[in-house]
Design a protein around this motif. Structure first.
Motif, PDB file in Angstrom:
ATOM      1  N   ALA A   1       3.430  -0.994   4.504  1.00 12.82           N
ATOM      2  CA  ALA A   1       2.144  -1.355   4.823  1.00 12.82           C
ATOM      3  C   ALA A   1       1.543  -2.369   3.421  1.00 12.82           C
ATOM      4  O   ALA A   1       1.672  -2.023   2.612  1.00 12.82           O
ATOM      5  N   ILE A   2       1.437  -3.587   4.102  1.00 17.79           N
ATOM      6  CA  ILE A   2       1.148  -4.538   3.172  1.00 17.79           C
ATOM      7  C   ILE A   2      -0.206  -5.267   3.401  1.00 17.79           C
ATOM      8  O   ILE A   2      -0.588  -5.590   4.527  1.00 17.79           O
ATOM      9  N   ALA A   3      -0.962  -5.391   2.412  1.00 14.98           N
ATOM     10  CA  ALA A   3      -2.235  -6.188   2.449  1.00 14.98           C
ATOM     11  C   ALA A   3      -1.978  -7.778   2.897  1.00 14.98           C
ATOM     12  O   ALA A   3      -1.324  -8.402   2.012  1.00 14.98           O
ATOM     13  N   ALA A   4      -2.374  -8.172   3.990  1.00 10.74           N
ATOM     14  CA  ALA A   4      -2.027  -9.547   4.338  1.00 10.74           C
ATOM     15  C   ALA A   4      -3.050 -10.543   3.716  1.00 10.74           C
ATOM     16  O   ALA A   4      -2.754 -11.603   3.603  1.00 10.74           O
ATOM     17  N   ASN A   5      -4.020 -10.013   3.339  1.00 14.94           N
ATOM     18  CA  ASN A   5      -5.295 -10.791   2.342  1.00 14.94           C
ATOM     19  C   ASN A   5      -5.859  -9.557   1.722  1.00 14.94           C
ATOM     20  O   ASN A   5      -5.702  -8.539   1.516  1.00 14.94           O
ATOM     21  N   ASP A   6      -6.878 -10.128   0.776  1.00 17.47           N
ATOM     22  CA  ASP A   6      -7.923  -9.128   0.273  1.00 17.47           C
ATOM     23  C   ASP A   6      -8.308  -8.105   0.969  1.00 17.47           C
ATOM     24  O   ASP A   6      -8.945  -8.645   1.976  1.00 17.47           O
ATOM     25  N   CYS A   7      -8.439  -6.811   0.672  1.00 16.80           N
ATOM     26  CA  CYS A   7      -8.780  -5.717   1.354  1.00 16.80           C
ATOM     27  C   CYS A   7      -9.657  -4.880   0.737  1.00 16.80           C
ATOM     28  O   CYS A   7      -9.401  -4.674  -0.444  1.00 16.80           O
ATOM     29  N   LEU A   8     -10.310  -4.131   1.466  1.00 12.36           N
ATOM     30  CA  LEU A   8     -11.093  -2.836   0.839  1.00 12.36           C
ATOM     31  C   LEU A   8     -10.793  -1.775   1.778  1.00 12.36           C
ATOM     32  O   LEU A   8     -10.888  -2.090   3.141  1.00 12.36           O
ATOM     33  N   LEU A   9     -10.278  -0.799   1.294  1.00 16.14           N
ATOM     34  CA  LEU A   9      -9.964   0.502   2.094  1.00 16.14           C
ATOM     35  C   LEU A   9     -10.475   1.716   1.649  1.00 16.14           C
ATOM     36  O   LEU A   9     -10.764   1.687   0.532  1.00 16.14           O
TER      37      LEU A   9
ATOM     38  N   ILE B   1       0.990  -1.303  -0.164  1.00 17.76           N
ATOM     39  CA  ILE B   1       0.136  -0.069   0.056  1.00 17.76           C
ATOM     40  C   ILE B   1       0.784   1.202  -0.139  1.00 17.76           C
ATOM     41  O   ILE B   1       0.713   2.231  -0.687  1.00 17.76           O
ATOM     42  N   PHE B   2       1.892   1.381   0.800  1.00 13.90           N
ATOM     43  CA  PHE B   2       2.843   2.273   0.748  1.00 13.90           C
ATOM     44  C   PHE B   2       4.318   1.843   1.275  1.00 13.90           C
ATOM     45  O   PHE B   2       4.287   0.745   2.008  1.00 13.90           O
ATOM     46  N   ASP B   3       5.400   2.444   0.943  1.00 14.08           N
ATOM     47  CA  ASP B   3       6.520   2.001   1.354  1.00 14.08           C
ATOM     48  C   ASP B   3       7.215   2.619   2.564  1.00 14.08           C
ATOM     49  O   ASP B   3       6.899   3.965   2.513  1.00 14.08           O
ATOM     50  N   GLU B   4       7.849   2.070   3.187  1.00 14.28           N
ATOM     51  CA  GLU B   4       8.879   2.863   4.257  1.00 14.28           C
ATOM     52  C   GLU B   4       9.778   3.937   3.461  1.00 14.28           C
ATOM     53  O   GLU B   4      10.545   3.645   2.522  1.00 14.28           O
ATOM     54  N   GLY B   5       9.547   5.180   4.005  1.00  9.55           N
ATOM     55  CA  GLY B   5      10.340   6.333   3.424  1.00  9.55           C
ATOM     56  C   GLY B   5       9.682   6.937   2.139  1.00  9.55           C
ATOM     57  O   GLY B   5      10.071   8.188   1.890  1.00  9.55           O
ATOM     58  N   GLN B   6       8.670   6.474   1.835  1.00 11.95           N
ATOM     59  CA  GLN B   6       7.648   7.376   0.907  1.00 11.95           C
ATOM     60  C   GLN B   6       7.018   8.356   1.574  1.00 11.95           C
ATOM     61  O   GLN B   6       6.644   8.436   2.831  1.00 11.95           O
ATOM     62  N   PRO B   7       6.888   9.534   0.832  1.00 14.77           N
ATOM     63  CA  PRO B   7       5.943  10.566   1.518  1.00 14.77           C
ATOM     64  C   PRO B   7       4.709  10.225   1.822  1.00 14.77           C
ATOM     65  O   PRO B   7       3.838   9.534   1.207  1.00 14.77           O
ATOM     66  N   VAL B   8       4.285  10.871   2.790  1.00 11.71           N
ATOM     67  CA  VAL B   8       2.725  10.697   3.354  1.00 11.71           C
ATOM     68  C   VAL B   8       1.856  11.441   2.566  1.00 11.71           C
ATOM     69  O   VAL B   8       1.835  12.763   3.030  1.00 11.71           O
ATOM     70  N   ARG B   9       1.012  10.982   1.893  1.00 11.45           N
ATOM     71  CA  ARG B   9      -0.209  11.878   1.088  1.00 11.45           C
ATOM     72  C   ARG B   9      -1.396  11.654   1.376  1.00 11.45           C
ATOM     73  O   ARG B   9      -2.211  12.335   0.898  1.00 11.45           O
ATOM     74  N   ARG B  10      -1.442  10.514   2.056  1.00  8.88           N
ATOM     75  CA  ARG B  10      -3.117  10.207   2.168  1.00  8.88           C
ATOM     76  C   ARG B  10      -3.158   9.320   3.502  1.00  8.88           C
ATOM     77  O   ARG B  10      -2.360   8.779   3.887  1.00  8.88           O
ATOM     78  N   PHE B  11      -4.509   9.352   4.008  1.00 11.20           N
ATOM     79  CA  PHE B  11      -4.708   8.587   5.141  1.00 11.20           C
ATOM     80  C   PHE B  11      -6.004   7.612   4.879  1.00 11.20           C
ATOM     81  O   PHE B  11      -6.876   8.084   3.878  1.00 11.20           O
ATOM     82  N   SER B  12      -6.158   6.700   5.754  1.00  8.10           N
ATOM     83  CA  SER B  12      -7.064   5.534   5.135  1.00  8.10           C
ATOM     84  C   SER B  12      -7.575   4.977   6.292  1.00  8.10           C
ATOM     85  O   SER B  12      -7.413   4.967   7.376  1.00  8.10           O
TER      86      SER B  12
END
Length: 229
Positions: free
Chosen positions: A78-86, A22-33
């Motif tokens: 952040a990694i989806a552990a299984n199928d997700c809806l956010l 979903i996002f990588d460590e070190g990437q800019p924070v642009r959205r919240f979920s």
């Protein structure tokens, strides 16, 4: 109810397959979920390139809220552990929501506090408990968070490898395999590829405590009981 509809109307829904970053460590924070279905794991990379699971996010929790914490970049992957809806929103809406809907901010900061407590408990476990106790604590924490009643016990509700457990408990894959195999023979758990069912949570609590105290002394007892019943 109208406030909830207003917030949801501004959200961008995303459906993700298990394993999606979903996002990588070190990437800019642009959205919240907000996680609607599924499970998400937060991981950190070691200097050797290994992934260490530091947290699991459950349904109904906010994540990626670096804007609220004054963070410019993500501190974890952040990694989806299984199928997700956010549902996700741009950072610019954070202050708008907090000003218009005080309960929104209050609920989010309660979640942050709960995560801080969990991390504190895990540090204590790593510092003071034996390996079997740490593994028992990890399994109990996960059934308290995402356990679902199945025939014969309580299943951890997301894929979980023995390597994942080793990462979370500060031990080796060999040790985790040895302990879980022993517990399978004792009918404490059932383990198949990436799935674990806890057959006897009471005995697992006693292992985690390694004392004569009551299982109700376990910090996650209420959540474990809810998962079982």
């Amino acid at each position: 109810m109208q406030q909830l509809r207003d917030v949801m109307a501004l959200a961008e829904p995303r459906r993700l397959l298990g394993g999606t970053v979903i996002f990588d460590e070190g990437q800019p924070v642009r959205r919240f979920s907000l996680l609607m279905t599924g499970d998400i794991r937060f991981v950190r990379l070691t200097a050797e390139g290994d992934q260490i699971i530091v947290l699991h996010i459950q349904v109904g929790q906010m994540f990626g809220i670096g804007v609220a914490l004054g963070q410019i970049t993500h501190q974890t992957t952040a990694i989806a552990a299984n199928d997700c809806l956010l549902l996700s929103w741009p950072n610019a809406l954070w202050s708008v929501f907090c000003a218009a809907y005080p309960a929104f901010a209050a609920a989010t900061f309660r979640a942050v506090g709960a995560r801080a407590d969990e991390m504190s408990n895990r540090i204590v476990e790593l510092s003071t408990k034996l390996v079997e106790q740490r593994i028992a604590c990890a399994l109990l924490r996960m059934i308290g968070q995402s356990g679902r009643k199945v025939g014969g016990g309580v299943e951890i509700g997301f894929p979980l490898t023995r390597g994942n457990i080793a990462d979370m408990t500060g031990t080796t894959l060999h040790t985790v395999s040895r302990v879980l195999s022993s517990w399978e023979r004792l009918r404490l758990i059932e383990s198949t590829r990436c799935h674990i069912v806890v057959i006897d949570p009471h005995r697992l609590v006693m292992i985690s405590l390694a004392t004569g105290r009551s299982p109700t002394d376990h910090p996650g007892f209420a959540e474990i009981a809810a998962a079982i019943h």
